[in-house]
Design a protein around this motif. Structure first.
Motif, PDB file in Angstrom:
ATOM      1  N   VAL A   1      41.022 -31.159  15.353  1.00  0.00           N
ATOM      2  CA  VAL A   1      41.273 -30.568  14.043  1.00  0.00           C
ATOM      3  C   VAL A   1      40.574 -31.380  12.962  1.00  0.00           C
ATOM      4  O   VAL A   1      39.948 -30.824  12.051  1.00  0.00           O
ATOM      5  CB  VAL A   1      42.790 -30.497  13.768  1.00  0.00           C
ATOM      6  CG1 VAL A   1      43.048 -29.898  12.382  1.00  0.00           C
ATOM      7  CG2 VAL A   1      43.500 -29.684  14.850  1.00  0.00           C
ATOM      8  N   LEU A   2      40.678 -32.692  13.059  1.00  0.00           N
ATOM      9  CA  LEU A   2      40.043 -33.566  12.062  1.00  0.00           C
ATOM     10  C   LEU A   2      38.527 -33.406  12.080  1.00  0.00           C
ATOM     11  O   LEU A   2      37.885 -33.379  11.024  1.00  0.00           O
ATOM     12  CB  LEU A   2      40.434 -35.017  12.326  1.00  0.00           C
ATOM     13  CG  LEU A   2      41.927 -35.349  12.160  1.00  0.00           C
ATOM     14  CD1 LEU A   2      42.193 -36.794  12.569  1.00  0.00           C
ATOM     15  CD2 LEU A   2      42.374 -35.088  10.729  1.00  0.00           C
ATOM     16  N   LYS A   3      37.950 -33.290  13.259  1.00  0.00           N
ATOM     17  CA  LYS A   3      36.507 -33.101  13.357  1.00  0.00           C
ATOM     18  C   LYS A   3      36.079 -31.773  12.733  1.00  0.00           C
ATOM     19  O   LYS A   3      35.048 -31.690  12.051  1.00  0.00           O
ATOM     20  CB  LYS A   3      36.068 -33.159  14.816  1.00  0.00           C
ATOM     21  CG  LYS A   3      36.091 -34.554  15.420  1.00  0.00           C
ATOM     22  CD  LYS A   3      35.624 -34.525  16.870  1.00  0.00           C
ATOM     23  CE  LYS A   3      35.594 -35.919  17.475  1.00  0.00           C
ATOM     24  NZ  LYS A   3      35.173 -35.910  18.899  1.00  0.00           N
ATOM     25  N   SER A   4      36.865 -30.738  12.974  1.00  0.00           N
ATOM     26  CA  SER A   4      36.548 -29.433  12.398  1.00  0.00           C
ATOM     27  C   SER A   4      36.608 -29.485  10.877  1.00  0.00           C
ATOM     28  O   SER A   4      35.740 -28.940  10.180  1.00  0.00           O
ATOM     29  CB  SER A   4      37.519 -28.369  12.922  1.00  0.00           C
ATOM     30  OG  SER A   4      37.304 -28.119  14.288  1.00  0.00           O
ATOM     31  N   LEU A   5      37.626 -30.145  10.344  1.00  0.00           N
ATOM     32  CA  LEU A   5      37.748 -30.280   8.896  1.00  0.00           C
ATOM     33  C   LEU A   5      36.570 -31.050   8.307  1.00  0.00           C
ATOM     34  O   LEU A   5      36.026 -30.686   7.257  1.00  0.00           O
ATOM     35  CB  LEU A   5      39.057 -30.990   8.549  1.00  0.00           C
ATOM     36  CG  LEU A   5      40.323 -30.133   8.569  1.00  0.00           C
ATOM     37  CD1 LEU A   5      41.560 -31.012   8.442  1.00  0.00           C
ATOM     38  CD2 LEU A   5      40.292 -29.097   7.447  1.00  0.00           C
ATOM     39  N   ALA A   6      36.159 -32.108   9.003  1.00  0.00           N
ATOM     40  CA  ALA A   6      35.028 -32.905   8.525  1.00  0.00           C
ATOM     41  C   ALA A   6      33.755 -32.087   8.488  1.00  0.00           C
ATOM     42  O   ALA A   6      32.967 -32.171   7.531  1.00  0.00           O
ATOM     43  CB  ALA A   6      34.861 -34.129   9.423  1.00  0.00           C
ATOM     44  N   ARG A   7      33.529 -31.269   9.525  1.00  0.00           N
ATOM     45  CA  ARG A   7      32.325 -30.440   9.558  1.00  0.00           C
ATOM     46  C   ARG A   7      32.331 -29.409   8.438  1.00  0.00           C
ATOM     47  O   ARG A   7      31.288 -29.086   7.869  1.00  0.00           O
ATOM     48  CB  ARG A   7      32.219 -29.750  10.928  1.00  0.00           C
ATOM     49  CG  ARG A   7      31.927 -30.703  12.077  1.00  0.00           C
ATOM     50  CD  ARG A   7      31.600 -29.949  13.352  1.00  0.00           C
ATOM     51  NE  ARG A   7      31.363 -30.839  14.469  1.00  0.00           N
ATOM     52  CZ  ARG A   7      32.215 -31.047  15.450  1.00  0.00           C
ATOM     53  NH1 ARG A   7      33.393 -30.426  15.453  1.00  0.00           N
ATOM     54  NH2 ARG A   7      31.920 -31.872  16.446  1.00  0.00           N
ATOM     55  N   VAL A   8      33.525 -28.889   8.118  1.00  0.00           N
ATOM     56  CA  VAL A   8      33.629 -27.940   7.009  1.00  0.00           C
ATOM     57  C   VAL A   8      33.271 -28.615   5.695  1.00  0.00           C
ATOM     58  O   VAL A   8      32.471 -28.103   4.898  1.00  0.00           O
ATOM     59  CB  VAL A   8      35.056 -27.351   6.936  1.00  0.00           C
ATOM     60  CG1 VAL A   8      35.235 -26.568   5.634  1.00  0.00           C
ATOM     61  CG2 VAL A   8      35.327 -26.448   8.133  1.00  0.00           C
ATOM     62  N   LEU A   9      33.840 -29.770   5.459  1.00  0.00           N
ATOM     63  CA  LEU A   9      33.611 -30.478   4.202  1.00  0.00           C
ATOM     64  C   LEU A   9      32.162 -30.911   4.042  1.00  0.00           C
ATOM     65  O   LEU A   9      31.628 -30.956   2.923  1.00  0.00           O
ATOM     66  CB  LEU A   9      34.543 -31.681   4.111  1.00  0.00           C
ATOM     67  CG  LEU A   9      36.042 -31.359   4.019  1.00  0.00           C
ATOM     68  CD1 LEU A   9      36.872 -32.632   4.117  1.00  0.00           C
ATOM     69  CD2 LEU A   9      36.345 -30.615   2.723  1.00  0.00           C
ATOM     70  N   LEU A  10      31.507 -31.230   5.162  1.00  0.00           N
ATOM     71  CA  LEU A  10      30.119 -31.673   5.117  1.00  0.00           C
ATOM     72  C   LEU A  10      29.126 -30.520   5.174  1.00  0.00           C
ATOM     73  O   LEU A  10      27.903 -30.744   5.140  1.00  0.00           O
ATOM     74  CB  LEU A  10      29.851 -32.647   6.277  1.00  0.00           C
ATOM     75  CG  LEU A  10      30.601 -33.988   6.209  1.00  0.00           C
ATOM     76  CD1 LEU A  10      30.426 -34.753   7.525  1.00  0.00           C
ATOM     77  CD2 LEU A  10      30.111 -34.823   5.040  1.00  0.00           C
ATOM     78  N   LEU A  11      29.659 -29.290   5.284  1.00  0.00           N
ATOM     79  CA  LEU A  11      28.810 -28.090   5.377  1.00  0.00           C
ATOM     80  C   LEU A  11      27.813 -28.185   6.530  1.00  0.00           C
ATOM     81  O   LEU A  11      26.646 -27.794   6.399  1.00  0.00           O
ATOM     82  CB  LEU A  11      28.078 -27.839   4.051  1.00  0.00           C
ATOM     83  CG  LEU A  11      28.945 -27.443   2.863  1.00  0.00           C
ATOM     84  CD1 LEU A  11      28.087 -27.274   1.617  1.00  0.00           C
ATOM     85  CD2 LEU A  11      29.719 -26.160   3.143  1.00  0.00           C
ATOM     86  N   ARG A  12      28.268 -28.724   7.647  1.00  0.00           N
ATOM     87  CA  ARG A  12      27.399 -28.839   8.818  1.00  0.00           C
ATOM     88  C   ARG A  12      26.990 -27.446   9.315  1.00  0.00           C
ATOM     89  O   ARG A  12      27.824 -26.588   9.544  1.00  0.00           O
ATOM     90  CB  ARG A  12      28.134 -29.575   9.949  1.00  0.00           C
ATOM     91  CG  ARG A  12      28.343 -31.051   9.686  1.00  0.00           C
ATOM     92  CD  ARG A  12      27.044 -31.833   9.912  1.00  0.00           C
ATOM     93  NE  ARG A  12      27.180 -33.224   9.564  1.00  0.00           N
ATOM     94  CZ  ARG A  12      27.692 -34.148  10.372  1.00  0.00           C
ATOM     95  NH1 ARG A  12      28.140 -33.818  11.556  1.00  0.00           N
ATOM     96  NH2 ARG A  12      27.760 -35.409   9.964  1.00  0.00           N
ATOM     97  N   GLY A  13      25.694 -27.231   9.462  1.00  0.00           N
ATOM     98  CA  GLY A  13      25.189 -25.948   9.921  1.00  0.00           C
ATOM     99  C   GLY A  13      25.053 -24.909   8.831  1.00  0.00           C
ATOM    100  O   GLY A  13      24.720 -23.756   9.112  1.00  0.00           O
ATOM    101  N   GLY A  14      25.331 -25.291   7.584  1.00  0.00           N
ATOM    102  CA  GLY A  14      25.219 -24.336   6.483  1.00  0.00           C
ATOM    103  C   GLY A  14      26.562 -23.738   6.114  1.00  0.00           C
ATOM    104  O   GLY A  14      27.565 -23.914   6.796  1.00  0.00           O
ATOM    105  N   TRP A  15      26.563 -22.989   4.999  1.00  0.00           N
ATOM    106  CA  TRP A  15      27.838 -22.493   4.484  1.00  0.00           C
ATOM    107  C   TRP A  15      28.456 -21.429   5.361  1.00  0.00           C
ATOM    108  O   TRP A  15      29.684 -21.346   5.483  1.00  0.00           O
ATOM    109  CB  TRP A  15      27.646 -21.977   3.054  1.00  0.00           C
ATOM    110  CG  TRP A  15      26.869 -20.695   2.944  1.00  0.00           C
ATOM    111  CD1 TRP A  15      25.529 -20.546   2.772  1.00  0.00           C
ATOM    112  CD2 TRP A  15      27.406 -19.372   2.989  1.00  0.00           C
ATOM    113  NE1 TRP A  15      25.179 -19.226   2.724  1.00  0.00           N
ATOM    114  CE2 TRP A  15      26.317 -18.474   2.840  1.00  0.00           C
ATOM    115  CE3 TRP A  15      28.693 -18.847   3.135  1.00  0.00           C
ATOM    116  CZ2 TRP A  15      26.477 -17.084   2.853  1.00  0.00           C
ATOM    117  CZ3 TRP A  15      28.867 -17.466   3.143  1.00  0.00           C
ATOM    118  CH2 TRP A  15      27.765 -16.608   3.003  1.00  0.00           C
ATOM    119  N   ARG A  16      27.639 -20.588   6.034  1.00  0.00           N
ATOM    120  CA  ARG A  16      28.216 -19.545   6.877  1.00  0.00           C
ATOM    121  C   ARG A  16      28.904 -20.145   8.099  1.00  0.00           C
ATOM    122  O   ARG A  16      29.977 -19.705   8.503  1.00  0.00           O
ATOM    123  CB  ARG A  16      27.141 -18.549   7.318  1.00  0.00           C
ATOM    124  CG  ARG A  16      26.630 -17.654   6.201  1.00  0.00           C
ATOM    125  CD  ARG A  16      26.089 -16.346   6.721  1.00  0.00           C
ATOM    126  NE  ARG A  16      25.107 -16.539   7.792  1.00  0.00           N
ATOM    127  CZ  ARG A  16      24.704 -15.568   8.604  1.00  0.00           C
ATOM    128  NH1 ARG A  16      25.203 -14.354   8.478  1.00  0.00           N
ATOM    129  NH2 ARG A  16      23.796 -15.804   9.534  1.00  0.00           N
TER     130      ARG A  16
END
Length: 217
Positions: A176-191
């Motif tokens: 869950v923490l990793k997923s949140l981090a990827r969201v905040l960092l916009l990994r892979g773009g906004w979509r």
């Protein structure tokens, strides 16, 4: 494809009367995807068909290992090749949410199926936003799948429930923490970040998939 979905489709295939082959599987992806990345697909669907000597024709937009017919299904050439196979069963799993013109796609599916044959369709009805390469957020109830094929005889129309994002993460909080981090960092773009964020809303909500088995007149 979800584990529970594959198990259900395998059972429904086993219950179909008479000769069901050739089976055309649309959007099947590669042999590696079906046997390594998502081995439950082969275990519940393809392995039992092999035991029964039922011919399965795997199709996808892209070429690859274990894909028998590749190309754009909206082109006349691919449609003609598929129609010539004389399919008695068409598997169309988790595709309708990724096409912009559902009526046209349903018409092509109908075209490649022989009269009296079976159409097996599955589409998520409660599931996160997922890109492949688009997601129209079409989340139909089972009856809506039936409505895509007017005149077909309904054999099965049901919801399959199972799994959540929490089970996808093997119930590990670090996921869950990793997923949140990827969201905040916009990994892979906004979509892609939007897709990850939407998955988190299904952390404890069970996924559901609509499944229909329909017989062509």
């Amino acid at each position: 494809m979800r584990h529970e979905e594959a198990e259900t489709i395998g059972r429904l295939l086993a219950e179909l009367p008479g000769e069901i082959g050739p089976v055309i599987e649309l959007g099947s992806s590669t042999a590696s995807f079906r046997t390594v990345q998502q081995p439950h697909i082969d275990r519940f669907i393809h392995a039992p068909l092999r035991v029964r000597d039922v011919e399965v024709v795997h199709t996808d937009l892209r070429d690859g290992d274990g894909i028998d017919v590749s190309g754009d299904i909206y082109t006349a050439d691919v449609q003609d090749r598929l129609t010539a196979l004389g399919a008695r069963t068409v598997l169309c799993c988790n595709i309708f949410e990724h096409v912009s013109d559902r009526s046209r796609f349903a018409s092509i599916c109908d075209q490649i199926l022989q009269p009296g044959g079976f159409m097996i369709v599955s589409v998520p009805c409660r599931y996160p936003y997922h890109l492949d390469p688009i997601d129209t957020m079409y989340r139909p109830a089972p009856q809506e799948l039936v409505d895509l094929f007017p005149g077909y005889r309904v054999q099965v129309a049901e919801r399959v429930t199972g799994g959540s994002f929490w089970t996808d993460l093997d119930r590990r909080p670090v996921g869950v923490l990793k997923s949140l981090a990827r969201v905040l960092l916009l990994r892979g773009g906004w979509r892609e970040s939007l897709s990850r964020l939407h998955r988190l809303t299904f952390l404890f909500r069970p996924y559901q998939v609509s499944v229909a088995v329909l017989q062509k007149p």
